[in-house]
Motif scaffolding. Structure first.
Motif, PDB file in Angstrom:
ATOM      1  N   LYS A  37      48.380  71.551  34.279  1.00 56.48           N
ATOM      2  CA  LYS A  37      48.301  70.975  35.613  1.00 56.48           C
ATOM      3  C   LYS A  37      49.135  71.769  36.613  1.00 56.48           C
ATOM      4  N   GLU A  38      50.089  72.532  36.115  1.00 58.05           N
ATOM      5  CA  GLU A  38      50.896  73.402  36.966  1.00 58.05           C
ATOM      6  C   GLU A  38      50.168  74.714  37.242  1.00 58.05           C
ATOM      7  N   ILE A  39      49.448  75.223  36.254  1.00 56.50           N
ATOM      8  CA  ILE A  39      48.753  76.498  36.365  1.00 56.50           C
ATOM      9  C   ILE A  39      47.419  76.366  37.095  1.00 56.50           C
ATOM     10  N   TRP A  40      46.716  75.263  36.878  1.00 56.22           N
ATOM     11  CA  TRP A  40      45.351  75.125  37.378  1.00 56.22           C
ATOM     12  C   TRP A  40      45.189  75.343  38.880  1.00 56.22           C
ATOM     13  N   PRO A  41      46.013  74.768  39.756  1.00 58.19           N
ATOM     14  CA  PRO A  41      45.804  74.982  41.195  1.00 58.19           C
ATOM     15  C   PRO A  41      45.786  76.457  41.581  1.00 58.19           C
ATOM     16  N   ARG A  42      46.606  77.267  40.917  1.00 56.16           N
ATOM     17  CA  ARG A  42      46.643  78.698  41.213  1.00 56.16           C
ATOM     18  C   ARG A  42      45.391  79.404  40.687  1.00 56.16           C
ATOM     19  N   VAL A  43      44.921  78.972  39.522  1.00 57.03           N
ATOM     20  CA  VAL A  43      43.685  79.546  38.984  1.00 57.03           C
ATOM     21  C   VAL A  43      42.505  79.191  39.887  1.00 57.03           C
ATOM     22  N   GLU A  44      42.468  77.937  40.330  1.00 61.95           N
ATOM     23  CA  GLU A  44      41.369  77.500  41.196  1.00 61.95           C
ATOM     24  C   GLU A  44      41.346  78.302  42.501  1.00 61.95           C
ATOM     25  N   LEU A  45      42.495  78.465  43.137  1.00 60.03           N
ATOM     26  CA  LEU A  45      42.568  79.228  44.383  1.00 60.03           C
ATOM     27  C   LEU A  45      42.148  80.678  44.156  1.00 60.03           C
ATOM     28  N   PHE A  46      42.625  81.257  43.071  1.00 54.73           N
ATOM     29  CA  PHE A  46      42.285  82.638  42.729  1.00 54.73           C
ATOM     30  C   PHE A  46      40.775  82.808  42.596  1.00 54.73           C
ATOM     31  N   LEU A  47      40.124  81.903  41.852  1.00 51.11           N
ATOM     32  CA  LEU A  47      38.693  82.019  41.638  1.00 51.11           C
ATOM     33  C   LEU A  47      37.904  81.823  42.925  1.00 51.11           C
ATOM     34  N   ARG A  48      38.314  80.875  43.744  1.00 51.87           N
ATOM     35  CA  ARG A  48      37.613  80.670  45.018  1.00 51.87           C
ATOM     36  C   ARG A  48      37.651  81.935  45.863  1.00 51.87           C
ATOM     37  N   GLU A  49      38.805  82.577  45.907  1.00 53.35           N
ATOM     38  CA  GLU A  49      38.936  83.798  46.690  1.00 53.35           C
ATOM     39  C   GLU A  49      38.128  84.939  46.083  1.00 53.35           C
ATOM     40  N   LYS A  50      38.173  85.073  44.766  1.00 55.55           N
ATOM     41  CA  LYS A  50      37.451  86.149  44.091  1.00 55.55           C
ATOM     42  C   LYS A  50      35.940  85.989  44.212  1.00 55.55           C
ATOM     43  N   ILE A  51      35.473  84.753  44.047  1.00 57.90           N
ATOM     44  CA  ILE A  51      34.034  84.522  44.109  1.00 57.90           C
ATOM     45  C   ILE A  51      33.481  84.847  45.477  1.00 57.90           C
ATOM     46  N   HIS A  52      34.194  84.467  46.507  1.00 59.43           N
ATOM     47  CA  HIS A  52      33.716  84.738  47.868  1.00 59.43           C
ATOM     48  C   HIS A  52      33.737  86.226  48.202  1.00 59.43           C
ATOM     49  N   LYS A  53      34.602  86.988  47.514  1.00 59.74           N
ATOM     50  CA  LYS A  53      34.683  88.425  47.747  1.00 59.74           C
ATOM     51  C   LYS A  53      33.705  89.194  46.859  1.00 59.74           C
ATOM     52  N   CYS A  54      33.191  88.525  45.834  1.00 57.34           N
ATOM     53  CA  CYS A  54      32.310  89.196  44.868  1.00 57.34           C
ATOM     54  C   CYS A  54      31.030  89.631  45.556  1.00 57.34           C
ATOM     55  N   PRO A  55      30.641  90.926  45.430  1.00 56.61           N
ATOM     56  CA  PRO A  55      29.428  91.410  46.111  1.00 56.61           C
ATOM     57  C   PRO A  55      28.173  90.810  45.534  1.00 56.61           C
TER      58      PRO A  55
END
Length: 218
Positions: free
Chosen positions: A200-218
């Motif tokens: 529960k401590e790690i998940w918010p950072r993973v979620e934010l990371f993926l949202r940013e990566k997915i939107h940048k993914c070509p």
């Protein structure tokens, strides 16, 4: 949920919360969770040809050979087609990573780092539903009914290899085996490490990371 295809690998020691984080990724982003452990356990339970071969190695404490695991995992990846997925438990060595790279472009590697003493203490509270591979952690991801699987109501069990002395040896082996895999992916600049003691401590950072990566993914 997202139109772009995103392929990721999750790496973490046994008990690091890979299963919990993977499930949250599935729920939040609609990825498919492709777990080598789940696939092998299901085949062993169903007594398939793959299950029979895997049982021979696992029952004697050996790893399932690369040839078998590569064929199994690449076959499953082919089955899912053009869908975003998260690979769990594969690749487990540099050679498997190279085989995977020969057919798939991996967009990101999520590396979960949890202190060994925290993991050893945690696994004492871990219960699983063997047929599905669903994992519950008392104090965080509790089953709705103590001792029962949320979906089926069937009994939960604790694995024999969750004993502290066994876990310690598994963690030492994990560090030795996975270091070359991490180095392989770090050389390609796609590893992001998340440190913490609880999912529960790690998940918010993973979620934010993926949202940013997915939107940048070509």
């Amino acid at each position: 949920m997202y139109s772009k295809i995103f392929r990721t690998v999750i790496i973490g020691a046994p008990g690091s919360g890979k299963g919990t984080i993977s499930e949250l990724i599935v729920q939040t982003f609609g990825f498919l969770h492709i777990s080598s452990g789940d696939i092998l356990r299901q085949n062993i339970m169903n007594n398939t040809d793959l299950g029979k071969k895997a049982r021979q190695y696992i029952s004697s404490g050996r790893l399932v050979p690369d040839e078998i695991l590569n064929k199994t995992m690449l076959g499953r990846i082919t089955e899912v087609g053009n869908k975003s997925y998260i690979l769990d438990g594969f690749p487990r060595n540099k050679e498997q990573a190279e085989v995977l790279a020969g057919s798939e472009h991996i967009d990101a590697v999520i590396n979960l780092v949890v202190a060994h003493d925290v993991i050893i203490d945690r696994v004492k509270n871990r219960w699983i539903h063997p047929p599905s591979g669903r994992v519950y952690n008392i104090g965080f991801n509790d089953p709705r009914v103590p001792g029962k699987d949320d979906e089926t109501g069937e009994p939960l069990v604790q694995r024999e290899d969750d004993k502290p002395e066994v876990v310690k040896k598994r963690l030492q082996l994990y560090d030795k085996i996975m270091l070359p895999v991490l180095e392989y992916y770090k050389d390609r600049g796609i590893v992001t490490t998340f440190r913490g003691s609880r999912s529960k401590e790690i998940w918010p950072r993973v979620e934010l990371f993926l949202r940013e990566k997915i939107h940048k993914c070509p």
